[in-house]
Design an enzyme around this catalytic site. Structure first.
Site, PDB file in Angstrom:
ATOM      1  N   ARG A  36     -25.960  -2.169   8.002  1.00  0.00           N
ATOM      2  CA  ARG A  36     -25.269  -2.813   7.400  1.00  0.00           C
ATOM      3  C   ARG A  36     -25.987  -3.862   8.651  1.00  0.00           C
ATOM      4  O   ARG A  36     -26.412  -4.559   8.916  1.00  0.00           O
ATOM      5  CB  ARG A  36     -23.942  -3.157   7.360  1.00  0.00           C
ATOM      6  CG  ARG A  36     -23.370  -2.815   6.280  1.00  0.00           C
ATOM      7  CD  ARG A  36     -23.347  -4.511   5.821  1.00  0.00           C
ATOM      8  NE  ARG A  36     -22.582  -4.411   4.582  1.00  0.00           N
ATOM      9  CZ  ARG A  36     -21.677  -3.957   3.628  1.00  0.00           C
ATOM     10  NH1 ARG A  36     -20.730  -4.556   4.410  1.00  0.00           N
ATOM     11  NH2 ARG A  36     -21.470  -4.530   2.187  1.00  0.00           N
TER      12      ARG A  36
ATOM     13  N   LYS B 100       0.893  -1.244  -0.442  1.00  0.00           N
ATOM     14  CA  LYS B 100       0.427   0.381   0.282  1.00  0.00           C
ATOM     15  C   LYS B 100       0.616   0.856   0.545  1.00  0.00           C
ATOM     16  O   LYS B 100       2.109   1.145   0.708  1.00  0.00           O
ATOM     17  CB  LYS B 100      -0.907  -0.152   1.339  1.00  0.00           C
ATOM     18  CG  LYS B 100      -2.007   0.191   1.035  1.00  0.00           C
ATOM     19  CD  LYS B 100      -3.412   0.678   1.949  1.00  0.00           C
ATOM     20  CE  LYS B 100      -4.364   1.308   2.140  1.00  0.00           C
ATOM     21  NZ  LYS B 100      -5.777   0.593   3.467  1.00  0.00           N
TER      22      LYS B 100
ATOM     23  N   GLU C 163     -19.682  -4.866  10.170  1.00  0.00           N
ATOM     24  CA  GLU C 163     -20.962  -4.193  11.609  1.00  0.00           C
ATOM     25  C   GLU C 163     -21.834  -4.459  11.814  1.00  0.00           C
ATOM     26  O   GLU C 163     -22.188  -4.579  12.923  1.00  0.00           O
ATOM     27  CB  GLU C 163     -21.814  -2.920  10.643  1.00  0.00           C
ATOM     28  CG  GLU C 163     -20.469  -1.986  10.271  1.00  0.00           C
ATOM     29  CD  GLU C 163     -19.118  -2.109   8.680  1.00  0.00           C
ATOM     30  OE1 GLU C 163     -19.590  -3.227   7.807  1.00  0.00           O
ATOM     31  OE2 GLU C 163     -18.360  -1.256   8.679  1.00  0.00           O
TER      32      GLU C 163
HETATM   33  C1  LIG Z   1     -19.200  -1.651   5.228  1.00  0.00           C
HETATM   34  C2  LIG Z   1     -17.936  -0.813   5.480  1.00  0.00           C
HETATM   35  N1  LIG Z   1     -17.923  -0.670   6.573  1.00  0.00           N
HETATM   36  C3  LIG Z   1     -15.812   0.365   6.252  1.00  0.00           C
HETATM   37  C4  LIG Z   1     -15.758   0.845   5.606  1.00  0.00           C
HETATM   38  C5  LIG Z   1     -14.550   1.595   5.598  1.00  0.00           C
HETATM   39  N2  LIG Z   1     -13.364   1.834   5.011  1.00  0.00           N
HETATM   40  C6  LIG Z   1     -12.934   1.401   3.437  1.00  0.00           C
HETATM   41  S1  LIG Z   1     -11.720   0.735   3.052  1.00  0.00           S
HETATM   42  C7  LIG Z   1     -12.084  -0.395   4.229  1.00  0.00           C
HETATM   43  C8  LIG Z   1     -10.484  -1.118   4.480  1.00  0.00           C
HETATM   44  C9  LIG Z   1     -10.175  -1.956   3.152  1.00  0.00           C
HETATM   45  O1  LIG Z   1      -8.948  -2.282   3.469  1.00  0.00           O
HETATM   46  P1  LIG Z   1      -8.915  -3.486   2.171  1.00  0.00           P
HETATM   47  O2  LIG Z   1     -10.273  -4.108   1.451  1.00  0.00           O
HETATM   48  O3  LIG Z   1      -7.754  -4.722   2.650  1.00  0.00           O
HETATM   49  O4  LIG Z   1      -8.042  -2.442   0.623  1.00  0.00           O
HETATM   50  P2  LIG Z   1      -7.201  -1.472   0.984  1.00  0.00           P
HETATM   51  O5  LIG Z   1      -7.327  -0.240   0.957  1.00  0.00           O
HETATM   52  O6  LIG Z   1      -6.684  -1.991   1.950  1.00  0.00           O
HETATM   53  O7  LIG Z   1      -6.199  -1.923  -0.272  1.00  0.00           O
HETATM   54  C10 LIG Z   1     -12.716   0.638   5.340  1.00  0.00           C
HETATM   55  C11 LIG Z   1     -12.569  -0.588   6.266  1.00  0.00           C
HETATM   56  C12 LIG Z   1     -16.783   0.356   4.219  1.00  0.00           C
HETATM   57  N3  LIG Z   1     -16.065   1.318   3.107  1.00  0.00           N
HETATM   58  N4  LIG Z   1     -17.570  -0.232   4.388  1.00  0.00           N
END
Ligand SMILES: Cc1ncc(C[n+]2csc(CCOP(=O)(O)OP(=O)(O)O)c2C)c(N)n1
Length: 633
Positions: A392, A280, A364
């Protein structure tokens, strides 16, 4: 200078490039991301991590015929750059510009919109099954981050895939990070695979074989070797237990090898999962070093990555600090987050109370149930979940928390327009989805101090409650040393004359607007009461009745959808009282609101002094005319 990127108008242009040019393209894209997002803000780290991956995907597959689904889709900027949106890229996340997520209405290459996590696998399976039914040949490719595998729905999809389709490609983009460090058993499991030297050797051997021999026979040999070794190393590979063929871990920054792998995966007649390791923030030192900060951020210095420090605490920070204080005086207080410790401010609580802090992953529904379970044992769980993500947990709030009257507190950050992120992230529905549930208390603080009071009130309340507050900095109100409990269902009368023709019922952060409107009315000689409503449920029926009987018109203000919102609740109360006082309701209309600056959007949709005055004038002038006409008789 971005000569190669400048010449990319569609994925067909990517396919024409040599390997050397593809690698240069990756660097140009990195430069573009870093400079553009320095101005607009956005998800820099996730996108820097998928540059090579996205290039290789577009090199091998053919969108829009083939379909790409990105989980959350915050990492789809590179995809946007390669699919004809380069010219508009500098407008990303600005009013009228590109959205920060996949949007079906934005491009035919965005086959599925998202913003919430965990949706990609299920939706991809739906597309694959529809394709199979229609006899199509296209590929469906879902890319999901490692944190998407903390979501329950991802497993609901995995449970279904192999029995429903023979062709689906899933890419697990593993960078070890959610927004914070990814958590739980699955994160450790991925780490075990990635750090296993045997696994690496194995994958390399298989990759070499594929390269050397090519085609299905090589695949068969590779598969055999892999399977044998895998079963020696692991009792099982989790994805294979679900019926998916597992490949990896692969280097997600090696374009050549990714291209070869995708070309190979394309030939398979069974669902597959490719485990790709990426970094990342790759290519921008500040982002490589501070993964959390650069997941998503506002404008920054493109050289140093520095951002402007806020001069005031945000609501999230006030929440984190206030909860930490409550927990210091009450051993039963615990804080729960669904993968959002920094966004919600719970990271400040974690610092002081690591033993009372729980990050359950992007889960959630589970967070709400987990809180419900703790509440049955006498704990006071505070679930810090953005308004939009708490959607959710709706059934768990109804069926588990409210039905059993459990004292769980929902702390809904971003209970407001989210701004740049747009419709997937605006928190404009929580009053509607919560106020119909028996037993819940729904509070809305007018400022930071009242937020602290409401958290304290929630802690003392023997039943479910929710506190909703907006994104960003607050009013600048000083927070008292000791919070005070607020009487449940009591509004606060802030301005009144005893002869008020208008009663303004303001909810939460709408108070400055309420005061401005009162000022504008006063300038026209119309006295108005200003009421801080505080509660969307239970309402202050006595206050509504008092002004319902004495004022000529009520004005309700809410940073929420009008349908089913606070103003609707006031109308219901008047109806119950048999009063026909006109009500002007100011809030968000019954449509999804696009992304943009909150101030501009409020102006556009009539959450403004001007629009409120125009609408009030109909009633006030009408009454004046009626009186005048009557006095002639
Ligand atoms: C239901 C929900 N909860 C929380 C989020 C907030 N959120 C956005 S991106 C993320 C982390 C995503 O991590 P990953 O899927 O591993 O992708 P990366 O950013 O590491 O590439 C979170 C928790 C969300 N988008 N949707």
């Amino acid at each position: 200078m971005t000569p190669i990127l400048d010449a990319i108008h569609s994925p067909a242009d990517v396919k024409r490039l040599s390997l050397g040019e593809l690698n240069e393209l990756a660097e140009e894209i990195r430069g573009e991301l870093i400079t553009v997002l320095a101005r607009t803000g956005g998800h820099l780290g996730p996108n820097l991590g998928v540059v090579e991956l996205t290039i290789a995907m577009h090199y091998v597959f053919d969108t829009p015929t083939d379909h790409f689904l990105f989980d959350v889709s915050h990492q789809a900027y590179v995809h946007k750059l390669l699919t004809g949106r380069r010219e508009r890229f500098a407008t990303i996340r600005t009013a009228g510009g590109l959205n920060g997520f996949m949007l079906r209405t934005e491009s035919e290459h965005d086959s599925y919109g998202a913003g919430h996590a965990g949706t990609a696998l299920s939706a991809a399976l739906g597309m694959a099954v529809a394709r199979d039914k229609l006899g199509g040949k296209e590929h469906v490719v879902a890319l999901a981050g490692d944190a998407a595998f903390t979501c329950g729905i991802t497993y609901e999809a995995l449970n279904n895939i192999s029995s429903q389709t023979r062709r689906l490609i899933i890419i697990l983009n593993d960078n070890k990070w959610s927004i914070d460090k990814n958590v739980g058993a699955i994160a450790s499991y991925f780490n075990k695979i990635v750090t296993s030297p045997q696994y690496h050797r194995l994958y390399e051997r298989a990759a070499k074989l594929v390269e050397k021999v090519g085609g299905e026979s090589a695949a068969r040999v590779a598969r055999k070797a892999e399977e044998a070794a895998k079963s020696m190393l692991w009792p099982s590979v989790i994805f294979e237990e679900f019926g998916l063929k597992y490949y990896g871990p692969a280097d997600g920054h090696d374009i050549a090898s990714l291209i070869r792998t995708f070309q190979f995966l394309k030939t398979l007649e069974r669902p597959v999962l490719l485990h790709v390791i990426t970094q990342k923030g790759r290519g921008f030192e500040p982002a490589e070093e501070r993964q959390k900060k650069f997941h998503g951020l506002g404008p920054y210095d493109p050289e140093t990555g520095e951002t402007k420090a806020l001069t005031q605490r945000t609501y999230s920070e006030v929440f984190g600090d206030s909860l930490a204080k409550l927990a210091s005086g009450n051993s039963r207080v615990v804080g729960i987050t669904a993968a959002m410790p920094n966004g919600t401010g719970l990271d400040r609580f974690r610092l002081m109370h690591p033993d009372k802090y729980y990050d359950v992953g992007i889960a959630e529904e589970h967070a709400v149930l987990f809180a419900a379970g703790m509440a049955t044992k006498g704990f006071r769980p505070f679930c810090a979940i953005y308004s939009t993500f708490l959607q959710r947990g709706f059934d768990q709030i109804v069926h588990d928390v409210c039905l059993q009257k459990l004292p769980v507190v929902f702390c809904m950050d971003r209970g407001s327009l989210s701004g740049d992120d747009g419709p997937t992230h605006h928190g404009l529905f929580d009053i509607s989805y919560l106020r119909g549930i028996p037993n819940i208390v729904h509070m809305n603080p007018k400022d930071e101090d009242e937020l602290a009071d409401m958290l304290y009130t929630a802690m003392l309340h023997d039943g479910p409650s929710a506190v909703r507050y907006p994104r960003g900095i607050g009013m600048g109100a000083a927070v008292k040393a000791q919070p005070e409990a607020i009487a449940i269902g009591k509004a606060e009368l802030l301005e009144h004359t005893g002869n008020d023709r208008v009663a303004i019922f303001s909810l939460g952060s709408m108070l400055p607007l309420a005061r401005e409107i009162a000022g504008a009315l006063a300038a026209e000689g119309v006295a108005a009461a200003v009421i801080n409503a505080r509660f969307a449920k239970p309402l202050d029926g006595a206050m509504i009745e008092k002004y319902g009987r004495s004022a000529e018109v009520l004005l309700t203000l809410e940073d929420h959808a009008l349908a089913g919102g606070f103003g609707s609740a006031v109308l219901e109360e008047l109806n119950r009282l048999g009063l026909h006082t006109p009500v002007v309701r100011v809030g968000w209309p019954d449509q999804f609101i696009e992304h943009g600056k909150p101030g501009e959007l409020r102006e556009k949709y009539g959450l403004s002094v001007r629009a409120a005055m125009e609408r009030l004038r109909q009633y006030i002038s009408l009454r004046v005319q009626e009186r005048t006409a009557a006095s002639y008789l």
